[in-house]
Design a protein around this motif. Structure first.
Motif, short mmCIF file in Angstrom:
data_model
loop_
_atom_site.label_atom_id
_atom_site.label_comp_id
_atom_site.label_asym_id
_atom_site.label_seq_id
_atom_site.Cartn_x
_atom_site.Cartn_y
_atom_site.Cartn_z
N ASN A 106 89.09 47.58 94.36
CA ASN A 106 89.55 48.46 95.58
C ASN A 106 88.60 48.24 96.92
N LEU B 90 96.29 42.98 86.66
CA LEU B 90 95.74 41.87 86.53
C LEU B 90 96.58 40.50 86.97
N SER C 127 93.06 54.81 91.99
CA SER C 127 93.01 55.64 93.31
C SER C 127 94.53 56.11 93.60
#
Ligand code: NAD
Length: 234
Positions: A91, A177, A17
């Motif tokens: 998200n 991660l 995003s």
């Protein structure tokens, strides 16, 4: 002879995003450079200064409302026209849904929703951009953002692990991660599962067999990857 159709699972993070204008957290200039996690994204912050926490998420929510999905989000809609695709996202934005993806699991909650501060399962849509002190759940308790804060359990983790365990292709896009337990999902893949990581930066903590790193912008690398998967398996 065509190959059998793969079951595809995506793990997306803030990087997908980023090009829609929503800041990542850990990159240079990211949200955590400007805000202390402990002040805005923990249960203790909520106890100490709920108004500050609501303000922080009201600003994030407005940015999400103003943002639009980019070509990386849209490429996953093309993918699901051909294959079984499940998206697990870290998200809290709704850009996968607004692009048109139909199977999206939010591991860390959804910023456009609120939950009762004492019952996490009472969840409502937020009308407009703001959530203020004094807005109550149906049981009469203050509403808080429907997000999983640092130090809180991730209620959908088992469900996500089960999805990943069934994947033939696992695509990780735009996540460092670094946030656990979500980062552990890559270990749920079966042995022969092919793994792709789309990230603009070098990988620091992902050393796996069967893993291809596609280094670059999600908006460019995801459509390329989707095209090549469709070509390979159609
Ligand atoms: P992160 O900030 O830790 O990592 C972002 C990753 O994306 C990095 O590895 C970075 O190299 C990569 N990246 C940045 N821009 C990219 C681009 N244009 N193309 C491809 N890769 C790019 O984020 P995370 O791993 O998702 O974990 C942080 C937590 O922050 C998550 O729990 C998430 O809920 C939350 N978060 C969500 C949003 C959102 O909803 N949009 C935004 C910020 C943070």
């Amino acid at each position: 002879m065509t190959k059998s159709k793969p079951n595809i699972v995506i793990l997306s993070g803030a990087g997908i995003s980023a090009e829609s204008g929503l800041g990542t957290f850990r990159d240079k200039g990211g949200l955590w450079d400007e805000h202390d996690i402990n002040d805005v994204a923990t249960p203790e912050a909520w106890q100490k200064n709920p108004t500050l926490v609501l303000d922080f998420y009201n600003q994030r929510r407005q940015s999400v409302i103003d943002a639009k999905p980019n070509s990386a989000h849209f490429s996953l809609v093309d993918l699901e026209k051909k294959f079984n695709v499940s998206i697990v996202t870290q998200n809290i934005d709704d850009l996968h849904e607004r692009a048109g993806s139909s199977s999206v699991m939010h591991l860390h909650g959804e910023i456009r929703k609120a939950q009762c501060s004492i019952d996490e399962f009472e969840v409502i849509e937020i009308e407009g951009g703001g959530l203020e002190m004094g807005e109550m759940s149906s049981s009469g308790h203050q509403l808080r953002p429907h997000v999983v804060w640092f130090g809180e359990a991730v209620p959908k983790m088992n469900e996500a692990e089960a999805l990943v365990a069934e994947a033939d292709l696992f695509i990780v896009v735009g996540t460092s991660l670094n946030v656990y337990p979500a980062a552990n999902l890559i270990y749920s893949c079966k042995k022969l599962c092919k793994k792709y990581i789309v990230d603009i930066n070098e990988l620091t903590n992902a050393k796996f067999k069967n893993l291809v790193h596609l280094k670059g912008k999600a908006s460019e690398k995801m459509p390329e990857l989707v095209k090549s998967i469709i070509k390979e398996y159609s």
